[in-house]
Write a protein that holds these residues in place. Structure first.
Motif: not given
Length: 384
Positions: A55, A59-60, A64, A98, A175-176, A207
């Motif tokens: 975290s 990466k996010t 984005n 998402f 994203d995860e 991600v």
């Protein structure tokens, strides 16, 4: 002879397959804080790329920025030679999945999947054809008339994936997407995502903070560290030759020890300190000088119990004799994992050692440990 396809205007939506997506030094800053340092990456059509890191590593932010949800501070994005970072998100035509699914609860599965197609005002026959084909692909045909609340977490995630890919986007950004699922379901969905990626011919940017997930899914990994690229390569390249102790930790080297290099020779690097002495091999492309600080990286499965503490599956006397170095620790936590045990042990200096063994070990047992030199990686310096 067929006429040449006219150049599409910049305002036209990006759709369909492509040859390559180029990220040219893209970065993103919030005032003085740089969340993503310049990232250069070429993604080939049909490739599955995983952005991996803890975290806050960027990466996010990278995902984005590619999606257009965040404007770039610097750099550019090109799709088959055409710059697209100047386009708004909806004109890039990328699919997004998402971690919270973001489904419409009042719409059926079929209506959720068809929503984007209807917004594009496609003919009903085309909408029906594409929705039917996509529901078949994600194995939800029998659930088409249910609402999201009637589905399991894994089924809801498949609806979210279907909604993204039914638009036939050039790129799917995830994203995860598995973070809200339980461990068993994550394993099942991992295989599903890979199958869908291959069958639909998708290009995917994914991600995750889970290295097992990244290794099992991706063609290439991009490991990020505080917004910087730590290493880019295939799963095999990163698994077998991590570029740093930071990358090694993501590739399963759970034991990272800060020691001091002693002798350096053809047999390897002998490093010690804090009651530990080990012989290892320098990581590829690194140079170790005697007397310098080093980081030692060892996988849990490569730590071996030697001596009297090993019972019922531990090392033999020959193994102990062949071990170049040993050190002491005390078992603190022992977990039974079916065919063996996972042990967390503490050295007298307080370093935690993770190991896997078939030996019967109980909390409080004194252990004498070693690792084969070819299984010990030595990196220069110690991360602050």
């Amino acid at each position: 002879m067929a006429q040449a396809t006219p150049h599409r205007p910049a305002r036209e939506r990006v759709t369909g397959r492509f040859g390559e997506l180029r990220l040219n030094g893209i970065s993103r800053a919030y005032g003085a804080h740089v969340a993503l340092h310049p990232l250069d990456l070429t993604v080939r059509g049909g490739e599955f790329i995983a952005l991996l890191g803890p975290s806050g590593c960027g990466k996010t932010t990278a995902l984005n920025s590619i999606a257009g949800l965040l404007p770039l501070t610097a750099g550019s994005i090109e799709l088959d030679g055409r710059r697209i970072d100047t386009l708004p998100p909806e004109k890039r035509g990328f699919g997004m999945v998402f971690q919270n699914y973001a489904l419409f609860p009042h719409l059926t599965v079929r209506a959720n999947v068809a929503f984007g197609l209807k917004m594009r005002k496609l003919p009903k026959a085309e909408v029906d054809r594409r929705v039917d084909e996509t529901l078949r692909l994600v194995r939800l045909t029998g659930h088409a008339h249910k609402h999201p609340g009637q589905l399991s977490g894994g089924q809801q995630q498949r609806v979210a994936i279907a909604r993204a890919i039914v638009l036939e986007p050039p790129l799917v950004l995830m994203d995860e997407p598995l973070s809200n699922l339980d461990a068993a379901l994550r394993l099942d969905m991992r295989a599903e995502i890979r199958r869908i990626h291959q069958e639909f011919g998708l290009t995917t940017l994914y991600v995750t903070h889970d290295q097992e997930e990244a290794l099992s899914l991706a063609d290439r990994l991009v490991v990020l560290d505080a917004g910087h690229v730590a290493q880019i390569g295939t799963p095999a390249e990163l698994y077998e030759a991590p570029a740093s102790a930071y990358v090694a930790a993501f590739m399963g080297y759970r034991n990272i020890l800060n020691l001091t290099a002693g002798t350096v020779g053809t047999e390897g690097v002998r490093a010690g300190g804090r009651g530990i002495s080990l012989l290892g091999k320098p990581a590829a492309g690194t140079r170790i000088e005697p007397g310098t600080q080093v980081q030692i990286a060892i996988r849990p499965e490569d730590v071996t119990i030697v001596g009297e503490a090993a019972q019922g599956g531990g090392a033999t006397a020959a193994d102990a004799a062949a071990a170049s170095e040993t050190f002491d620790a005390v078992a603190e936590i022992v977990e039974y994992h079916g065919r063996g045990f996972h042990v967390d042990a503490l050295t007298p200096a307080g370093d935690r050692i993770h190991l896997r063994t078939q030996s019967r070990v109980a909390p409080g047992d004194p252990l004498r440990l070693t690792a084969a030199p070819e299984r010990v990686l030595v990196f220069p310096g110690a991360d602050e």
